[in-house]
Enzyme design. Structure first.
Site, PDB file in Angstrom:
ATOM      1  N   CYS A  38      72.714  53.626  39.119  1.00 20.00           N
ATOM      2  CA  CYS A  38      71.496  53.776  38.301  1.00 20.00           C
ATOM      3  C   CYS A  38      71.845  53.862  36.813  1.00 20.00           C
ATOM      4  O   CYS A  38      73.007  53.765  36.434  1.00 20.00           O
ATOM      5  CB  CYS A  38      70.760  55.051  38.696  1.00 20.00           C
ATOM      6  SG  CYS A  38      70.636  55.338  40.472  1.00 20.00           S
TER       7      CYS A  38
HETATM    8  N1  GLN Z   1      73.347  57.283  45.291  1.00 19.51           N
HETATM    9  C1  GLN Z   1      72.125  57.496  44.553  1.00 19.51           C
HETATM   10  C2  GLN Z   1      70.925  56.875  45.220  1.00 19.51           C
HETATM   11  O1  GLN Z   1      71.005  56.259  46.221  1.00 19.51           O
HETATM   12  C3  GLN Z   1      72.248  56.986  43.143  1.00 19.51           C
HETATM   13  C4  GLN Z   1      72.405  55.516  43.145  1.00 19.51           C
HETATM   14  C5  GLN Z   1      72.831  54.949  41.864  1.00 19.51           C
HETATM   15  O2  GLN Z   1      73.409  55.593  40.986  1.00 19.51           O
HETATM   16  N2  GLN Z   1      72.638  53.702  41.816  1.00 19.51           N
HETATM   17  O3  GLN Z   1      69.876  57.026  44.711  1.00 19.51           O
END
Ligand code: GLN
Length: 230
Positions: A2
């Site tokens: 994210c």
């Molecule tokens: N693992 C977390 C989620 O599934 C954050 C994912 C991310 O950083 N892309 O939301």
């Protein structure tokens, strides 16, 4: 992976912080410049901010792409705060897709966002987790340990799970804590506050890249960056 950011300083609107910048969170939701895992962040978004008359944060989260939220775009310019933490999500495979899995997570005055992934088996269950998503579970463990000890916990978990990516942002409305652990993180000090973000909002040369495996600590007194492994 994210993208996330936080602001601490003079009051700024959610529109100014999230929607207006040339490469801000809105653009990062569909065209991030430094993201190495995943091409876009369309699995939801969230923002937490401290209303001017309240110590408790308010949150707005969604499992839809930020760019599709016309209601938020219309309201965001009218909400201002001295402290804002926002995130756009690219869900890790196998994680829930509802808005309770979108950052920021909350415990009392504290907000937390996680860019990355961690083995949930390493953390163990936690009754206070807002979701079974790895990030929500991690947030519950950080809140338990005490947010001011986040650097130590990240170093411990990162050592136990070498595949983990543990970029975290936390705030209580007066202090920002950010870890960089296997992803990107940058800081911009302006005349009236500090931005900490997964990647710069524009090409201003004043943005500083935080070195990997470091902690950023922002208070009214200034910014300190320390090595998490020393
Ligand atoms: N693992 C977390 C989620 O599934 C954050 C994912 C991310 O950083 N892309 O939301």
């Amino acid at each position: 992976m994210c993208r996330h950011f936080a602001w601490l300083g003079a009051p700024r609107s959610l529109g100014e912080l999230m929607l207006a910048p040339e490469h801000g969170l809105l653009v990062q939701s569909y065209r991030p410049r430094r993201q190495r895992n995943g091409r876009m962040n369309a699995d939801g978004w969230g923002v937490g901010f401290y209303p001017l008359d309240s110590a408790e944060p308010a949150r707005w989260r969604s499992n839809r792409p930020l760019w599709s939220d016309a209601s938020f775009a219309s309201v965001a310019p009218t909400i201002s705060s001295t402290c804002v933490l926002g995130a756009v999500r690219s869900a890790t495979a196998g994680m829930p897709m509802d808005e309770t899995a979108a950052a920021p997570f909350q415990s009392g005055h504290w907000l937390l966002s996680h860019n990355g992934v961690i083995d949930r088996g390493l953390l163990g269950p936690h009754p206070a987790a807002e979701s079974v998503c790895d990030s929500a579970l991690l947030a519950a463990h950080v809140f338990d340990r005490g947010p001011e000890h986040v650097g130590k916990l990240v170093a411990e978990l990162g050592t136990s799970d070498p595949a983990a990516r543990l970029n975290l942002l936390l705030t209580d409305g007066h202090r920002l804590l950010g870890t960089r652990w296997n992803d990107t993180l940058s800081v911009l000090a302006t005349d009236d506050g500090v931005l900490v973000a997964s990647e710069p909002f524009d090409d201003d040369p004043a943005w500083v890249d935080v070195p990997d495996h470091h902690l950023v600590d922002v208070t009214g007194a200034g910014i300190t960056i320390t090595d998490l492994e020393s």
